[in-house]
Motif scaffolding. Structure first.
Motif: not given
Lengths: 130, 130
Positions: A110-111, B2-3, B38, B41-42, B44-47
């Motif tokens: 969770q970040e 949040s990043m 990037e 980040r992607l 983590a976001e998209t798994q």
């Protein structure tokens, strides 16, 4: 001549190759480091991991100070011939300079990076012999 | 804001971080690649694993062409905060562009690199959809 296998490795401009050290048996990734030509040659010859320390600018026989040497069981090269994977037996069960089993003890949750591995031995007790 | 977890990563001068992809369950090392901010980040976001292709100079969603995407179960950071380890489920069971399970199919044996992994699927069948 007998070192022809070293020619297959595609070294970086700095003459290095990234190396992943994995634990025999568990397959856990212990650490990531770099080798130069001499380090890889010595690793194969002595069957103990020898890296190139970029910060210290010298060969680094893993465990030279701590005693936590890595006995090499296998040396692998990837498809692009620019990454090395070694299978090692980690003497002392501690690969990380923080005194943990391996270096990847921070997990993203969770970040946040959460430490989920205990220190097995205090680094001061590992590196300062009296 | 949040990043903030991305700030903990020590990026190279080129803004990259080395990444080791390991298979969930077997713990086999599938491949080694790089991510930029990037890409991480992607991921983590998209798994799903998104790398930075240095040769193509662009984001590379692993499996975008082959369908062999990597479902990310875990993202880890090492002690020096400059190496990422991801645990992935390799869709299709093929991580390597040569059509093999993983990229480390060359093993050093008596000063020769020996291929010890079979090609599961012909690369032409993986990359040229008709």
């Amino acid at each position: 001549m007998s070192m022809q296998w070293l020619e297959h490795v595609k070294w970086t401009e700095d003459g290095l190759v990234p190396v992943i050290a994995q634990e025999v048996g568990t397959n856990k990734v212990l650490m990531f480091a770099w080798m130069n030509r001499e380090a890889l040659r010595l690793t194969a010859e002595t069957q103990q991991a020898v890296y190139w320390s970029r910060s210290r600018g010298r060969l680094w026989h893993k465990g030279e100070e701590s005693g936590h040497v890595q006995k090499v069981h296998e040396i692998r090269l990837d498809c692009d011939e620019d990454v090395i994977l070694i299978q090692v037996e980690q003497v002392g069960g501690i690969a990380c300079h923080t005194g943990r089993h391996n270096c990847f003890f921070q997990k993203l949750e969770q970040e946040h990076w959460i430490v989920d591995q205990a220190v097995i031995k205090n680094p001061e007790d590992i590196y300062h012999h009296e």
